[in-house]
Design a protein around this motif. Structure first.
Motif, PDB file in Angstrom:
ATOM      1  N   ALA A  64       0.886  -1.145  -0.242  1.00 38.55           N
ATOM      2  CA  ALA A  64      -0.049   0.210  -0.479  1.00 38.55           C
ATOM      3  C   ALA A  64       0.842   1.331   0.287  1.00 38.55           C
ATOM      4  CB  ALA A  64      -0.896   0.126   0.785  1.00 38.55           C
ATOM      5  N   MET A  66       1.843   4.458   0.576  1.00 42.65           N
ATOM      6  CA  MET A  66       1.042   5.974   0.880  1.00 42.65           C
ATOM      7  C   MET A  66       0.955   7.776   0.571  1.00 42.65           C
ATOM      8  SD  MET A  66      -0.753   4.188   3.488  1.00 42.65           S
ATOM      9  CE  MET A  66      -0.663   2.866   4.955  1.00 42.65           C
ATOM     10  N   ILE A  72      -3.784   6.149   1.564  1.00 43.00           N
ATOM     11  CA  ILE A  72      -3.272   5.225   0.459  1.00 43.00           C
ATOM     12  C   ILE A  72      -3.772   5.714  -0.932  1.00 43.00           C
ATOM     13  CG2 ILE A  72      -4.088   2.576  -0.043  1.00 43.00           C
ATOM     14  CD1 ILE A  72      -5.345   2.200   2.724  1.00 43.00           C
TER      15      ILE A  72
END
Length: 140
Positions: A64, A66, A72
């Motif tokens: 993920a 960020m 995200i």
């Protein structure tokens, strides 16, 4: 007494700046550096230090990505296999649509495939250590 405090600070600084080392029984995944990719993307350089005692014919991670606000931006699936035993392997991955300076953190969301050679797929989370030399953290 003052000299011991200075020595202690010097040792702590040296340890903090030391490169990530593979620990016995572990697979260390290090986010080593970023560089701008063509367009608006970012190229990520990962080092896989395999001190696990096993070679991996399958190793896929879901990450993920960020942004600077901790939101995200996207999920990225990467395939790092093969990972030879007792070796450090360099892998480059493109992160499209986000600049390197806009990435605050990369979360190891899942290890989709972790297949040691001649064995069944297994849970590799316990054997993976993470490190980052970039401005972005690499976390579980």
């Amino acid at each position: 007494m003052r000299i011991f405090a200075i020595i202690g600070l010097c040792v702590a600084a040296a340890l903090a700046s030391a490169p990530a080392k593979a620990r016995d029984g572990k697979l260390t995944v290090e986010l080593n550096k970023f560089e701008p990719a063509e367009g608006s993307g970012c190229r990520a350089f990962f080092l896989f230090r395999n001190a696990s005692g096993k070679a991996f014919e399958g190793f896929e991670m879901s990450l993920a990505i960020m942004d600077q606000d901790g939101v995200i931006d996207r999920l990225l699936n990467i395939d790092a296999a093969p990972l030879p035993v007792a070796r450090t392997t360099l892998k480059l991955f493109e992160i499209p649509g986000i600049g390197c300076g806009d990435i605050s953190e990369i979360l190891l969301h899942a290890i989709e495939t972790c297949k040691p050679q001649n064995e069944e797929n297994t849970d590799c989370f316990p054997l993976v250590d993470l490190a980052s030399r970039t401005s972005a953290q690499l976390v579980k």
